[in-house]
Design a protein around this motif. Structure first.
Motif, PDB file in Angstrom:
ATOM      1  N   TYR A   1       1.040  -1.320   0.095  1.00  9.60           N
ATOM      2  CA  TYR A   1      -0.135   0.009  -0.028  1.00  9.60           C
ATOM      3  C   TYR A   1       0.923   1.368  -0.046  1.00  9.60           C
ATOM      4  CZ  TYR A   1      -3.709   3.467   1.262  1.00  9.60           C
ATOM      5  OH  TYR A   1      -4.356   4.548   1.244  1.00  9.60           O
ATOM      6  N   LEU A   2       1.929   1.321   0.568  1.00 13.34           N
ATOM      7  CA  LEU A   2       2.686   2.422   0.820  1.00 13.34           C
ATOM      8  C   LEU A   2       3.848   2.599  -0.392  1.00 13.34           C
ATOM      9  CD1 LEU A   2       3.815   2.062   4.601  1.00 13.34           C
ATOM     10  CD2 LEU A   2       2.246   3.513   3.564  1.00 13.34           C
ATOM     11  N   ILE A   3       3.953   1.682  -1.281  1.00 18.84           N
ATOM     12  CA  ILE A   3       4.637   1.927  -2.381  1.00 18.84           C
ATOM     13  C   ILE A   3       4.268   3.150  -3.322  1.00 18.84           C
ATOM     14  CG2 ILE A   3       5.335   1.013  -4.545  1.00 18.84           C
ATOM     15  CD1 ILE A   3       5.465  -1.741  -3.658  1.00 18.84           C
ATOM     16  N   LYS A   4       5.316   4.012  -3.625  1.00 17.56           N
ATOM     17  CA  LYS A   4       4.961   5.195  -4.344  1.00 17.56           C
ATOM     18  C   LYS A   4       5.511   4.836  -6.054  1.00 17.56           C
ATOM     19  CE  LYS A   4       4.395   7.604  -0.787  1.00 17.56           C
ATOM     20  NZ  LYS A   4       2.952   8.229  -0.274  1.00 17.56           N
ATOM     21  N   THR A   5       4.476   5.488  -6.779  1.00 15.58           N
ATOM     22  CA  THR A   5       4.528   5.250  -8.137  1.00 15.58           C
ATOM     23  C   THR A   5       5.691   6.136  -8.565  1.00 15.58           C
ATOM     24  OG1 THR A   5       2.714   7.068  -8.722  1.00 15.58           O
ATOM     25  CG2 THR A   5       2.171   4.680  -8.491  1.00 15.58           C
ATOM     26  N   ASN A   6       6.179   5.590  -9.755  1.00 20.46           N
ATOM     27  CA  ASN A   6       7.235   6.504 -10.555  1.00 20.46           C
ATOM     28  C   ASN A   6       6.860   7.862 -10.840  1.00 20.46           C
ATOM     29  OD1 ASN A   6       8.774   7.494 -13.032  1.00 20.46           O
ATOM     30  ND2 ASN A   6       9.921   5.889 -12.431  1.00 20.46           N
ATOM     31  N   SER A   7       7.293   8.957 -10.280  1.00 19.28           N
ATOM     32  CA  SER A   7       7.002  10.390 -10.392  1.00 19.28           C
ATOM     33  C   SER A   7       6.841  10.803 -11.950  1.00 19.28           C
ATOM     34  CB  SER A   7       7.615  11.353  -9.586  1.00 19.28           C
ATOM     35  OG  SER A   7       8.990  10.950  -9.744  1.00 19.28           O
ATOM     36  N   ASN A   8       7.896  10.206 -12.528  1.00 21.96           N
ATOM     37  CA  ASN A   8       8.219  10.865 -13.929  1.00 21.96           C
ATOM     38  C   ASN A   8       7.247  10.218 -14.852  1.00 21.96           C
ATOM     39  OD1 ASN A   8      10.684  12.071 -13.326  1.00 21.96           O
ATOM     40  ND2 ASN A   8      11.568  10.403 -13.335  1.00 21.96           N
ATOM     41  N   VAL A   9       6.627   9.046 -14.738  1.00 23.67           N
ATOM     42  CA  VAL A   9       5.537   8.311 -15.690  1.00 23.67           C
ATOM     43  C   VAL A   9       4.621   7.782 -14.718  1.00 23.67           C
ATOM     44  CG1 VAL A   9       5.185   7.210 -17.545  1.00 23.67           C
ATOM     45  CG2 VAL A   9       7.522   7.911 -17.113  1.00 23.67           C
ATOM     46  N   PRO A  10       3.739   8.503 -14.094  1.00 21.47           N
ATOM     47  CA  PRO A  10       2.772   8.169 -13.143  1.00 21.47           C
ATOM     48  C   PRO A  10       1.738   6.896 -13.612  1.00 21.47           C
ATOM     49  CG  PRO A  10       2.692  10.631 -13.287  1.00 21.47           C
ATOM     50  CD  PRO A  10       3.559  10.145 -14.445  1.00 21.47           C
ATOM     51  N   LYS A  11       1.884   6.622 -14.848  1.00 18.63           N
ATOM     52  CA  LYS A  11       0.801   5.715 -15.507  1.00 18.63           C
ATOM     53  C   LYS A  11       1.277   4.041 -15.048  1.00 18.63           C
ATOM     54  CE  LYS A  11       1.645   5.430 -20.390  1.00 18.63           C
ATOM     55  NZ  LYS A  11       1.048   5.594 -21.566  1.00 18.63           N
ATOM     56  N   TYR A  12       2.913   4.325 -14.958  1.00 19.65           N
ATOM     57  CA  TYR A  12       3.482   3.117 -14.857  1.00 19.65           C
ATOM     58  C   TYR A  12       3.847   3.032 -13.198  1.00 19.65           C
ATOM     59  CZ  TYR A  12       4.192   3.160 -19.891  1.00 19.65           C
ATOM     60  OH  TYR A  12       3.817   2.825 -21.364  1.00 19.65           O
ATOM     61  N   GLU A  13       3.816   1.869 -12.533  1.00 18.57           N
ATOM     62  CA  GLU A  13       4.179   1.569 -11.292  1.00 18.57           C
ATOM     63  C   GLU A  13       5.440   0.849 -11.252  1.00 18.57           C
ATOM     64  OE1 GLU A  13       1.282   1.005  -8.336  1.00 18.57           O
ATOM     65  OE2 GLU A  13      -0.488   1.754  -9.537  1.00 18.57           O
ATOM     66  N   PHE A  14       6.530   1.521 -11.657  1.00 20.26           N
ATOM     67  CA  PHE A  14       7.731   0.891 -11.921  1.00 20.26           C
ATOM     68  C   PHE A  14       8.269   0.052 -10.362  1.00 20.26           C
ATOM     69  CE2 PHE A  14       8.284   4.378 -14.769  1.00 20.26           C
ATOM     70  CZ  PHE A  14       8.597   3.749 -15.817  1.00 20.26           C
ATOM     71  N   ASP A  15       7.822   0.500  -9.381  1.00 25.49           N
ATOM     72  CA  ASP A  15       8.317  -0.179  -8.142  1.00 25.49           C
ATOM     73  C   ASP A  15       7.925  -1.425  -7.897  1.00 25.49           C
ATOM     74  OD1 ASP A  15      10.032   2.196  -7.387  1.00 25.49           O
ATOM     75  OD2 ASP A  15       8.112   3.278  -7.227  1.00 25.49           O
ATOM     76  N   ILE A  16       6.768  -1.895  -8.468  1.00 19.47           N
ATOM     77  CA  ILE A  16       6.147  -3.196  -7.876  1.00 19.47           C
ATOM     78  C   ILE A  16       6.577  -4.325  -8.999  1.00 19.47           C
ATOM     79  CG2 ILE A  16       3.999  -4.522  -7.668  1.00 19.47           C
ATOM     80  CD1 ILE A  16       2.439  -1.830  -7.364  1.00 19.47           C
ATOM     81  N   GLU A  17       7.747  -4.967  -8.563  1.00 21.56           N
ATOM     82  CA  GLU A  17       8.399  -5.772  -9.337  1.00 21.56           C
ATOM     83  C   GLU A  17       8.523  -7.257  -8.499  1.00 21.56           C
ATOM     84  OE1 GLU A  17      12.129  -4.956 -11.023  1.00 21.56           O
ATOM     85  OE2 GLU A  17      11.459  -2.930 -11.717  1.00 21.56           O
ATOM     86  N   ASN A  18       8.353  -8.580  -9.041  1.00 20.02           N
ATOM     87  CA  ASN A  18       8.692  -9.494  -8.477  1.00 20.02           C
ATOM     88  C   ASN A  18       7.684  -9.702  -7.251  1.00 20.02           C
ATOM     89  OD1 ASN A  18      10.747 -10.377 -10.188  1.00 20.02           O
ATOM     90  ND2 ASN A  18      11.995  -9.100  -9.037  1.00 20.02           N
ATOM     91  N   PRO A  19       6.283  -9.139  -7.285  1.00 19.82           N
ATOM     92  CA  PRO A  19       5.579  -9.263  -6.099  1.00 19.82           C
ATOM     93  C   PRO A  19       5.359 -10.827  -5.443  1.00 19.82           C
ATOM     94  CG  PRO A  19       4.094  -9.153  -7.988  1.00 19.82           C
ATOM     95  CD  PRO A  19       5.772  -9.258  -8.543  1.00 19.82           C
ATOM     96  N   ASN A  20       4.908 -10.989  -4.296  1.00 17.78           N
ATOM     97  CA  ASN A  20       4.383 -12.293  -3.811  1.00 17.78           C
ATOM     98  C   ASN A  20       3.210 -12.695  -4.779  1.00 17.78           C
ATOM     99  OD1 ASN A  20       2.648 -14.178  -1.956  1.00 17.78           O
ATOM    100  ND2 ASN A  20       4.551 -13.807  -0.983  1.00 17.78           N
ATOM    101  N   MET A  21       3.339 -13.876  -5.043  1.00 15.19           N
ATOM    102  CA  MET A  21       2.222 -14.570  -6.228  1.00 15.19           C
ATOM    103  C   MET A  21       0.789 -14.727  -5.499  1.00 15.19           C
ATOM    104  SD  MET A  21       4.163 -14.731  -8.843  1.00 15.19           S
ATOM    105  CE  MET A  21       2.843 -15.440  -9.880  1.00 15.19           C
ATOM    106  N   GLU A  22       0.796 -14.525  -4.225  1.00 19.17           N
ATOM    107  CA  GLU A  22      -0.610 -14.723  -3.768  1.00 19.17           C
ATOM    108  C   GLU A  22      -1.274 -13.337  -3.956  1.00 19.17           C
ATOM    109  OE1 GLU A  22      -1.980 -16.789  -2.155  1.00 19.17           O
ATOM    110  OE2 GLU A  22      -0.622 -18.153  -0.702  1.00 19.17           O
TER     111      GLU A  22
END
Length: 210
Positions: free
Chosen positions: A149-170
């Motif tokens: 919930y606290l992850i911030k999206t990429n400020s340069n290109v807001p429509k992409y949420e760059f920070d969410i990689e390799n998440p828990n598959m659940e």
């Protein structure tokens, strides 16, 4: 009066008495049980009696957390819920769901999902889905959910949420995340990215968040 009707009324009366007994026993014995040490040593040695005591303690603890959340949110909910005979089957279903949990936070979430359903804010199918998710939220996933919930999206290109990689598959199976295209730059390698869904935000704000 037909035998069928007599049996039906006896069943309802027995169910009501069982619910009353559970609530009364929980309210009066929880404090005493809580101050007793849980016999983990006996559990390890497979003591049936000790395991039964542990199960009773856990069940009472979870039911009490459910009731306390109800009182904090809508103090008349429990009385109305159990006095309505149409809720008997759902009541037993909730007790079964609580039995699959061990964190008090899970019990509080189950109440919130129940209230949403009884207030016609979610369908029975959605209620079933939410309670299934709640039973899977152990301490590890609870921590990851807060972080998600606290992850911030990429400020340069807001429509992409760059920070969410390799998440828990659940979280993908819960439909909290969905795959999104990531921007490609000359010489870059495509990387699978994910963004949070509306389902995630609804669950977090209406059910998960204390």
């Amino acid at each position: 009066m037909s035998n069928k009707k007599i049996i039906s009324e006896l069943t309802l009366t027995t169910t009501e008495n069982l619910v009353d007994e559970i609530l009364f026993k929980t309210a009066n014995t929880f404090l005493d049980d809580a101050i007793k040490s849980i016999p983990f040593a006996s559990l390890i040695t497979s003591s049936i009696q000790s395991y039964a005591r542990f199960r009773t303690f856990k069940e009472q603890k979870q039911l009490l957390a459910f009731i306390q959340e109800a009182n904090n949110t809508d103090h008349e909910f429990i009385e109305k819920f159990f006095s309505d005979k149409s809720n008997i089957e759902l009541g037993f279903e909730i007790l079964g769901i609580l039995d699959q949990t061990y964190l008090e936070r899970q019990a509080r979430m189950i109440f919130r999902a129940t209230k949403l359903f009884k207030d016609s804010q979610v369908t029975k199918q959605e209620f079933d889905k939410y309670t299934y998710i709640i039973t899977k939220l152990n301490s590890h996933l609870t921590t990851l959910l807060k972080e998600l919930y606290l992850i911030k999206t990429n400020s340069n290109v807001p429509k992409y949420e760059f920070d969410i990689e390799n998440p828990n598959m659940e979280f993908i199976s819960f439909e909290f995340l969905k795959e999104v295209p990531s921007p490609l730059y000359p010489g870059s390698i495509p990387v699978t990215k994910f963004k949070r869904t509306d389902n995630f935000y609804y669950f977090y704000k209406n059910i998960f968040k204390d």
